[in-house]
Design an enzyme around this catalytic site. Structure first.
Site, PDB file in Angstrom:
ATOM      1  N   SER A  82       0.855  -1.183   0.000  1.00 10.63           N
ATOM      2  CA  SER A  82       0.000   0.000   0.000  1.00 10.63           C
ATOM      3  C   SER A  82       0.889   1.230   0.000  1.00 10.63           C
ATOM      4  CB  SER A  82      -1.030  -0.031   1.138  1.00 10.63           C
ATOM      5  OG  SER A  82      -0.463   0.158   2.388  1.00 10.63           O
ATOM      6  N   HIS A  93      -3.010  -1.082  -2.801  1.00 15.69           N
ATOM      7  CA  HIS A  93      -4.157  -0.301  -2.308  1.00 15.69           C
ATOM      8  C   HIS A  93      -4.188   1.018  -3.056  1.00 15.69           C
ATOM      9  CE1 HIS A  93      -4.128  -2.455   1.838  1.00 15.69           C
ATOM     10  NE2 HIS A  93      -4.566  -3.222   0.868  1.00 15.69           N
ATOM     11  N   ASP A 110      -3.183  -5.493   6.047  1.00 16.68           N
ATOM     12  CA  ASP A 110      -3.673  -6.321   4.946  1.00 16.68           C
ATOM     13  C   ASP A 110      -2.489  -7.036   4.296  1.00 16.68           C
ATOM     14  OD1 ASP A 110      -5.406  -7.410   3.039  1.00 16.68           O
ATOM     15  OD2 ASP A 110      -5.172  -5.714   1.691  1.00 16.68           O
TER      16      ASP A 110
END
Length: 190
Positions: free
Chosen positions: A13, A40, A133
């Protein structure tokens, strides 16, 4: 086109775009293992990630489309606002179910899906990021006998994601970006 025997799945991300470009930029256009990349992105932002990657890589960068087939020499980019799943026949499906870890696409969803198809032939790589995540998905890959690689947190722009993965998978391989790149080059079938 031959069916892939291995697959690389990579996630990140915050800082993940630069980190993934660093890893992928010297891989040849003929690279023998398909790469799925989940970054992301802001849900409502139509940033042209594909164009950014196309300009900097020899590999063919494509944004994943429904039912597209996994092939070597490609970097498959998860589209904004979709979870990416890999089917048993090596085609993609896109899913708009609930956010996971506040994210869609979720790295965990894709990592788990790829590991269900490729098992021990899955190479999971988790890069810089500000969320957790990817950790459980990488752990799932590792549990299936696949390889779990985590960017060295000291080098990551944001270390939250790598540190989270290392806590869950103490036996993962921790590597700097240059090392990840040379490892991937060593897997290439010339």
């Amino acid at each position: 086109m031959e069916t892939a025997s291995k697959t690389i799945v990579m996630g990140g991300s915050w800082g993940g775009i630069q980190a993934s470009l660093s890893v992928l930029r010297d891989l040849p256009a003929s690279f023998s293992i398909p790469i799925i990349l989940v970054l992301h992105r802001l849900r409502n932002l139509e940033g042209n990630l594909q164009e950014l990657f196309e300009k900097r890589l020899a590999l063919k960068a494509v944004e994943i489309e429904e039912k597209e087939k996994l092939e070597p020499g490609h970097v498959y980019l998860a589209p904004a606002n979709y979870h990416v799943l890999l089917e048993k026949d090596h085609t993609f499906s896109l899913d708009v179910s609930e956010l996971e870890n506040f994210s869609r696409p979720s790295i965990d969803v894709t990592f788990t899906s790829v590991a269900d198809v490729f098992g021990k032939n899955t190479i999971g790589i988790l890069l810089s990021g500000a969320s957790k995540d990817g950790s459980s998905g990488l752990s799932y890959i590792f549990g299936k006998g696949g390889m779990a690689i985590v960017q060295d947190p000291e080098e990551a722009e944001v270390a939250t994601m790598p540190i989270s993965a290392i806590e869950i998978i103490p036996d993962c391989s921790i590597m700097k970006l240059k090392r990840i790149q040379s490892f991937l080059l060593s897997l290439h079938d010339h």
